[in-house]
Scaffold this active site. Structure first.
Site, short mmCIF file in Angstrom:
data_model
loop_
_atom_site.label_atom_id
_atom_site.label_comp_id
_atom_site.label_asym_id
_atom_site.label_seq_id
_atom_site.Cartn_x
_atom_site.Cartn_y
_atom_site.Cartn_z
N LYS A 151 -25.48 5.05 31.34
CA LYS A 151 -25.37 6.23 32.20
C LYS A 151 -25.62 5.80 33.63
O LYS A 151 -26.25 4.76 33.87
CB LYS A 151 -26.42 7.27 31.79
CG LYS A 151 -26.12 8.68 32.26
CD LYS A 151 -25.19 9.43 31.32
CE LYS A 151 -24.76 10.76 31.93
NZ LYS A 151 -24.00 11.59 30.97
N ASP A 167 -19.93 13.49 34.80
CA ASP A 167 -21.08 14.28 34.36
C ASP A 167 -21.29 15.31 35.46
O ASP A 167 -20.33 15.59 36.21
CB ASP A 167 -22.32 13.37 34.16
CG ASP A 167 -23.48 14.09 33.45
OD1 ASP A 167 -23.44 14.22 32.23
OD2 ASP A 167 -24.41 14.56 34.13
P1 NDP Z 1 -20.75 20.36 36.22
O1 NDP Z 1 -21.22 19.72 37.48
O2 NDP Z 1 -19.31 20.58 36.01
O3 NDP Z 1 -21.48 21.77 36.03
C1 NDP Z 1 -22.87 21.87 35.98
C2 NDP Z 1 -23.24 23.34 35.90
O4 NDP Z 1 -24.63 23.42 35.66
C3 NDP Z 1 -22.96 24.10 37.18
O5 NDP Z 1 -22.68 25.43 36.90
C4 NDP Z 1 -24.29 23.96 37.91
O6 NDP Z 1 -24.54 24.99 38.86
C5 NDP Z 1 -25.28 24.06 36.77
N1 NDP Z 1 -26.49 23.31 37.14
C6 NDP Z 1 -26.58 21.99 37.42
N2 NDP Z 1 -27.83 21.65 37.76
C7 NDP Z 1 -28.55 22.79 37.67
C8 NDP Z 1 -29.90 23.10 37.89
N3 NDP Z 1 -30.79 22.17 38.28
N4 NDP Z 1 -30.29 24.39 37.67
C9 NDP Z 1 -29.39 25.33 37.28
N5 NDP Z 1 -28.09 25.09 37.06
C10 NDP Z 1 -27.67 23.86 37.26
O7 NDP Z 1 -21.39 19.47 35.04
P2 NDP Z 1 -20.95 19.41 33.51
O8 NDP Z 1 -20.50 20.75 33.06
O9 NDP Z 1 -20.09 18.24 33.34
O10 NDP Z 1 -22.35 19.06 32.81
C11 NDP Z 1 -23.26 20.06 32.34
C12 NDP Z 1 -24.21 19.46 31.34
O11 NDP Z 1 -23.46 18.94 30.22
C13 NDP Z 1 -25.06 18.29 31.81
O12 NDP Z 1 -26.30 18.31 31.16
C14 NDP Z 1 -24.28 17.07 31.35
O13 NDP Z 1 -25.09 15.92 31.23
C15 NDP Z 1 -23.80 17.58 29.99
N6 NDP Z 1 -22.66 16.87 29.44
C16 NDP Z 1 -21.47 16.78 30.12
C17 NDP Z 1 -20.40 16.14 29.57
C18 NDP Z 1 -19.07 16.12 30.23
O14 NDP Z 1 -18.10 15.66 29.58
N7 NDP Z 1 -18.91 16.60 31.45
C19 NDP Z 1 -20.51 15.45 28.27
C20 NDP Z 1 -21.76 15.68 27.57
C21 NDP Z 1 -22.79 16.34 28.17
P3 NDP Z 1 -24.44 24.63 40.44
O15 NDP Z 1 -23.00 24.41 40.70
O16 NDP Z 1 -25.02 25.83 41.11
O17 NDP Z 1 -25.28 23.39 40.64
#
Ligand code: NDP
Length: 445
Positions: free
Chosen positions: A126, A166
């Protein structure tokens, strides 16, 4: 905890001070491995637990870049190459101001077992940076990505380490990163990154894969109980890549998604989230979730409190680590939640997970439920290696099949080790034993 596991955990605490998320991720795994080390003393004899908790390589580097005002900025970049017993390191890059070594190590550690669960030949790694992409122009994002790759390129490669996206790293960022890799190396090495655009080596379904896969996993849980998603009320946190495509698949399978969020608050839309509007606000315009409620009659925006106070039968935390605590779990349980599946990595605190177990709520941990993303990345690597491009339906079927297999193998292992229905134990045991067996075979390296 078993004495040998406790000793390994104490060592992790001693060697990695201040990295609380990493400690939490290690404890969650070790806590479930007692029956495994009892049955397989060869793992402890070969110090597999101690070795698996120590990354093979940790890279930390300076990322200098110039903003639109001409000011020089400095961020810190990370890549933790955790375990390559099963294949090249594989795992995403996160760009978020909260990123530090402890977050990257927790994510890398989880990734080892998740990748093993997919049954595909990929190790765990990662990376990321404390860079905050929010509010930055396209040109700034490009310059940052180019600087980041100018160091990272020497550590990655299709047989070495294959990053993906991510939080904060989507198709746009992967494009700039791939462009810079190609420019520096003078090689069109498609297999060096996944999550690429469809026109230049990407795989169909990769964008949708994590969200879709999480919903396929929920569907399997419900089916194993003689139920399905039709008409189920669902709350989802986040509104990024994972959340949006979880919502899309939920709606395709007949569920009603009544809430989603971002870091500024959450929206409630009892009529069901309007997905086209959500995509327009979050993907096309990159705006805050509050704009959704401004433009959708009947929807409300709440800027304090928790999305988990919204009554639902299924809860999918898809935002970030430790976003759902015991208070949230209590609210969900009181409101009759039946299934909780982690679309994000480690979004539920250990106390919340315990509360769900005590209340008999089916709980799917991220390393099983969200493994569809990395599985489809491995399918992207397969297509790149054979210079092939599969259709949407075929790729989605492969994804569904992988999620079905993960579900089945978690349940089988949980049964075998005397914890029927415990997906946390099942996922950790299956992932761990696969990696441990490969490490045993490869010798002390
Ligand atoms: P994105 O950046 O596309 O979206 C993240 C979302 O989570 C946004 O809506 C963001 O809101 C919110 N968010 C992020 N940090 C915080 C925080 N500290 N408090 C509240 N809301 C928060 O990321 P992904 O959708 O790709 O990833 C989301 C999760 O899924 C993560 O844990 C990631 O590790 C996991 N994941 C992702 C994969 C992938 O293929 N993308 C694969 C497996 C797991 P805002 O825009 O306001 O920050």
């Amino acid at each position: 905890m078993d004495e040998k596991l406790q000793h390994a955990y104490d060592e992790v605490l001693r060697r990695n001070p201040g990295e609380s998320e990493f400690h939490q991720a290690v404890l969650e795994v070790l806590d479930t491995l007692g029956p495994v080390v009892a049955k397989h003393p060869e793992y402890a004899d070969a110090a597999i637990i101690e070795r698996i908790c120590e990354p093979e390589r940790q890279i930390i580097f300076r990322v200098p870049w110039v903003d639109d005002q001409g000011q020089t900025r400095i961020n810190r970049g990370f890549r933790v190459e955790f375990n390559s017993a099963l294949g090249p390191y594989k795992g995403g890059l996160r760009f978020h101001p909260s990123v530090y070594l402890g977050i990257v190590k927790f994510l890398g550690f989880e990734q080892i077992f998740k990748n093993a669960l997919t049954g595909l030949p990929i190790g765990g790694g990662k990376g990321g940076s404390d860079f905050d992409p929010k509010g930055r122009s396209d040109a700034e994002i490009m310059r940052f990505c180019q600087s980041f790759m100018t160091e990272l390129y020497r550590h990655i490669g299709e047989y070495t380490d294959v990053p993906a996206g991510d939080i904060g790293v989507g198709g746009r960022e992967i494009g700039y990163l791939f462009g810079q890799y190609k420019r520096i190396t003078n090689r069109y090495e498609s297999g060096v990154l996944t999550g690429k655009g469809l026109g230049w080596g990407g795989s169909r379904v990769r964008t949708e894969a994590t969200g879709y896969g999480t919903v396929f996993f929920v569907d399997e849980i419900l089916r194993s109980r003689g139920d399905d998603l039709e008409g189920k009320k669902v709350a989802v946190s986040g509104s990024g890549n994972v959340a949006i495509y979880a919502i899309e698949k939920l709606q395709q399978l007949g569920a009603v998604v009544v809430a989603c969020s971002d870091s500024g608050g959450y929206v409630v839309d009892e009529a069901g989230i309007d997905l086209a509007l959500l995509k327009d606000v979050k993907e096309a315009r990159r705006q805050r979730i509050s704009h959704y409620a401004d433009e959708r009659s009947g929807a409300t925006f709440v800027d304090d409190g928790s999305v988990w106070s919204v009554p639902c039968e299924i809860a999918l935390p898809c935002a970030t680590q430790n976003e759902l605590d015991d208070t949230d779990a209590g609210a969900l349980i009181r409101n009759g939640v039946q299934v909780v599946a982690e679309g994000a990595n480690m979004p539920c605190t250990p106390e919340a997970v315990r509360a769900f177990a005590d209340a008999g709520v089916a709980f799917a941990p991220g390393k099983a439920a969200n493994a569809g993303g990395v599985a489809t990345s491995a399918l992207e690597m397969q297509q790149n290696a054979s210079r092939d491009s599969w259709g949407f339906e075929h790729t989605e079927q492969r994804l569904a099949e992988i999620m079905r297999n993960i579900h089945r193998s978690c349940l089988t292992a949980a049964d075998e080790y005397g914890q029927p229905g415990n997906y946390v134990a099942g996922a950790n045991i299956v992932g761990f034993t696969q990696v441990a067996d490969a490490m045993l075979a490869l010798g002390v390296i």
